[in-house]
Write a protein that holds these residues in place. Structure first.
Motif, PDB file in Angstrom:
ATOM      1  N   UNK A   1      16.166  62.220  73.355  1.00  0.00           N
ATOM      2  CA  UNK A   1      15.287  62.011  74.514  1.00  0.00           C
ATOM      3  C   UNK A   1      14.778  60.581  74.442  1.00  0.00           C
ATOM      4  N   UNK A   2      14.087  60.172  75.482  1.00  0.00           N
ATOM      5  CA  UNK A   2      13.531  58.820  75.536  1.00  0.00           C
ATOM      6  C   UNK A   2      12.032  58.910  75.764  1.00  0.00           C
ATOM      7  N   UNK A   3      11.261  59.301  74.739  1.00  0.00           N
ATOM      8  CA  UNK A   3       9.811  59.428  74.911  1.00  0.00           C
ATOM      9  C   UNK A   3       9.169  58.088  75.212  1.00  0.00           C
ATOM     10  N   UNK A   4       8.131  58.105  76.033  1.00  0.00           N
ATOM     11  CA  UNK A   4       7.433  56.881  76.390  1.00  0.00           C
ATOM     12  C   UNK A   4       6.223  56.604  75.532  1.00  0.00           C
ATOM     13  N   UNK A   5       6.028  57.368  74.479  1.00  0.00           N
ATOM     14  CA  UNK A   5       4.900  57.178  73.571  1.00  0.00           C
ATOM     15  C   UNK A   5       5.286  57.769  72.222  1.00  0.00           C
ATOM     16  N   UNK A   6       4.419  57.547  71.235  1.00  0.00           N
ATOM     17  CA  UNK A   6       4.649  58.120  69.921  1.00  0.00           C
ATOM     18  C   UNK A   6       5.488  57.234  69.027  1.00  0.00           C
ATOM     19  N   UNK A   7       5.806  57.758  67.842  1.00  0.00           N
ATOM     20  CA  UNK A   7       6.408  56.954  66.786  1.00  0.00           C
ATOM     21  C   UNK A   7       7.798  57.398  66.366  1.00  0.00           C
ATOM     22  N   UNK A   8       8.346  58.476  66.950  1.00  0.00           N
ATOM     23  CA  UNK A   8       9.618  58.995  66.460  1.00  0.00           C
ATOM     24  C   UNK A   8      10.702  58.989  67.532  1.00  0.00           C
ATOM     25  N   UNK A   9      11.938  58.806  67.062  1.00  0.00           N
ATOM     26  CA  UNK A   9      13.135  59.031  67.858  1.00  0.00           C
ATOM     27  C   UNK A   9      14.020  60.014  67.105  1.00  0.00           C
ATOM     28  N   UNK A  10      14.567  60.968  67.821  1.00  0.00           N
ATOM     29  CA  UNK A  10      15.460  61.979  67.261  1.00  0.00           C
ATOM     30  C   UNK A  10      16.868  61.616  67.721  1.00  0.00           C
ATOM     31  N   UNK A  11      17.773  61.390  66.777  1.00  0.00           N
ATOM     32  CA  UNK A  11      19.064  60.809  67.127  1.00  0.00           C
ATOM     33  C   UNK A  11      20.195  61.548  66.424  1.00  0.00           C
ATOM     34  N   UNK A  12      21.322  61.666  67.123  1.00  0.00           N
ATOM     35  CA  UNK A  12      22.526  62.317  66.613  1.00  0.00           C
ATOM     36  C   UNK A  12      23.451  61.256  66.033  1.00  0.00           C
ATOM     37  N   UNK A  13      23.705  61.345  64.730  1.00  0.00           N
ATOM     38  CA  UNK A  13      24.566  60.367  64.064  1.00  0.00           C
ATOM     39  C   UNK A  13      26.041  60.694  64.220  1.00  0.00           C
ATOM     40  N   UNK A  14      26.350  61.950  64.549  1.00  0.00           N
ATOM     41  CA  UNK A  14      27.740  62.362  64.655  1.00  0.00           C
ATOM     42  C   UNK A  14      28.400  62.642  63.318  1.00  0.00           C
ATOM     43  N   UNK A  15      27.677  62.451  62.213  1.00  0.00           N
ATOM     44  CA  UNK A  15      28.217  62.715  60.877  1.00  0.00           C
ATOM     45  C   UNK A  15      27.210  63.577  60.117  1.00  0.00           C
ATOM     46  N   UNK A  16      27.632  64.063  58.969  1.00  0.00           N
ATOM     47  CA  UNK A  16      26.739  64.872  58.145  1.00  0.00           C
ATOM     48  C   UNK A  16      25.508  64.046  57.767  1.00  0.00           C
TER      49      UNK A  16
END
Length: 501
Positions: free
Chosen positions: A423-438
């Motif tokens: 997602x692209x949150x407009x506030x806060x300190x975290x990004x959740x990202x898919x690396x595509x690998x283990x």
């Protein structure tokens, strides 16, 4: 195996007196104790390690021999050096840590004959978070802001103010509910969020972790179901599991919790409790809309379960941001509201609070006395001074501004390296990202390269393997990080490993 410069190896305060051999021994011990090098694993060859570290082969041989003498390695003639099985050498404290790591798994928590934990687990991460605290730029997986972003003068100024008062007021036990003037101040702050609470409905605790612990002790019995996010904050999983609870994960979408899935879960499992971040959820960064909040409360009423609302990131949410707090709608009838200041002031301040219905607050205060009498009133007095001397609001505004200044940059860096954002949150300190690998393998490689990453498996109540990872945008500024991520992902792609690498 990527090289780690010796000058990046954490060392004691007298590091200037350490020889290269000493530093290499320290590096090897750390890697073994943190289970990057596991029992039975062959250590890098003398030639390779000498090249990687830029030292002589004699230095490597001497370091390996010391590690053999200290019980960390076995020397096998003609084969090399191998990590020694250290079960017989584990101290009581280390043994407790291993047990704690095993108990963090919700379905298989045992106290005897527990299997060895995996290389990457909750205890591993917590240990390394402490080691990385002095080098936050190397910790994109850290869960707190770097010290250089925080304002130590807020705390030292408050302590100086306390120092001018009579010390006799600090000599008692304090109140089980906590320092009354701070609870009154929190009443005012919560009213600004449209949450009505009297000071008697507020209990001060030593952070959100203790809040979850007290609520689990009071409300969760063996066999009860607790619904948590999947993904969600990982430290609470082990606490509920130790009460014998069944943990059930609620999936998330880029718009927030999947409420259709939640409804199916509550119909099936009839939970005792739901625990949720309503604002800037850790790790996805999503927030509840008013419609979502109303639906959760309707389900709670219909199926008679408690909602624990963890608002630890609430101060990082600017005014007018599209987010709704459950407690503002429910007014603490069924919702138990949690807050803390560890993300905005200092991780070690350890002052949080629970706001709830009056009977719940009394039960929490009683349980708090049974577990540890009272929380440290000195910390509570310091926080009261910080909140009432007029500088905290401006400090928080500066934090939000700094986060806004790096969020897009961190997001673009991750995307260029080959990751996909949830997602692209407009506030806060975290990004959740898919690396595509283990993600566990990527985390292990990052650790060897000097970076502390956080794999998504830790955020699952069942610690399921995943390709997702959490990134702290405040700690993504190291210029070597993009190249490390891109090189690793490209290397996996060349080998054709994909998510199984």
């Amino acid at each position: 195996m990527s090289s780690v410069p010796l000058d990046q190896i954490p060392a004691p305060h007298d590091a200037a007196t350490l020889t290269l051999v000493d530093q290499l021994v320290q590096w090897g011990r750390r890697r073994i104790e943190e289970r990057v090098f596991r029992p039975g694993m062959r250590m890098p060859s003398i030639r390779k390690l000498a090249l990687d570290k830029g030292v002589s082969r004699f230095t490597v041989v001497e370091a390996y021999e010391r590690l053999v003498a200290q019980g960390y390695l076995d020397s096998r003639r003609g084969s090399g050096f191998y990590v020694r099985e250290r079960l017989a050498l584990v101290t009581g404290g280390e043994r407790a840590s291993v047990t704690a790591g095993a108990s963090a798994r919700p379905e298989g928590a045992t106290t005897a004959a527990a299997p060895a934990p995996p290389t990457i687990d909750v205890v591993w991460l917590l240990r390394n978070m402490l080691h990385t605290s002095t080098r936050p730029e190397k910790g994109p997986g850290l869960g707190y802001l770097p010290a250089r972003w925080l304002d130590g003068e807020l705390l030292t100024g408050a302590m100086r103010s306390l120092g001018r008062q009579s010390g006799t007021q600090l000599l008692g036990f304090g109140s089980p509910q906590g320092f009354l003037p701070l609870r009154q101040q929190l009443q005012t702050r919560m009213a600004e969020l449209e949450i009505g609470a009297t000071p008697d409905q507020i209990v001060l605790v030593s952070g959100i972790t203790q809040a979850i612990d007290l609520l689990a002790r009071i409300y969760v019995q063996p066999g009860d179901t607790v619904i948590v996010g999947d993904p969600a904050w990982f430290q609470m999983f082990g606490r509920f599991a130790s009460q014998g609870a069944r943990l059930v994960g609620m999936p998330y979408t880029p718009e927030g919790p999947d409420l259709d899935a939640l409804e199916a879960l509550v119909e099936t499992w009839r939970p005792r409790m739901l625990v949720i971040n309503s604002v800037l959820q850790n790790p996805t960064g999503t927030s509840l809309t008013a419609a979502q909040a109303f639906r959760i409360l309707r389900l709670a009423e219909q199926y008679d379960f408690i909602v624990v609302e963890d608002d630890i990131y609430g101060d990082l949410c600017p005014a007018g941001y599209p987010a709704t707090r459950l407690a503002s709608l429910d007014q603490l009838r069924r919702v138990i509201y949690l807050g803390s200041f560890s993300k905005t002031l200092a991780p070690n301040l350890r002052v949080g609070y629970i706001a709830s219905a009056l009977d719940v607050a009394q039960a929490v205060a009683d349980q708090k006395m049974l577990v540890g009498m009272t929380s440290p009133e000195l910390n509570e007095r310091v926080l009261y001074r910080v909140l009432t001397e007029g500088h905290y609001r401006r400090h928080v505004e500066r934090l939000r501004g700094r986060l806004d200044g790096v969020r897009d940059k961190a997001a673009r860096m991750l995307e260029r390296a080959g990751l996909r954002l949830f997602a692209a949150p407009g506030a806060g300190m975290f990004l959740w990202a898919d690396s595509g690998v283990d993600a566990d393998a990527l985390t292990a490689a990052g650790h060897e390269a000097g970076f502390l990453l956080t794999p998504g498996s830790l955020f699952s109540p069942h610690q399921s393997p995943t390709t997702w990872m959490r990134f702290n945008i405040a700690n993504c500024g190291d210029p070597a990080l993009p190249a490390f991520l891109a090189d690793y992902l490209e290397g996996v792609a060349r080998r054709g490993g994909g998510a199984q690498a």
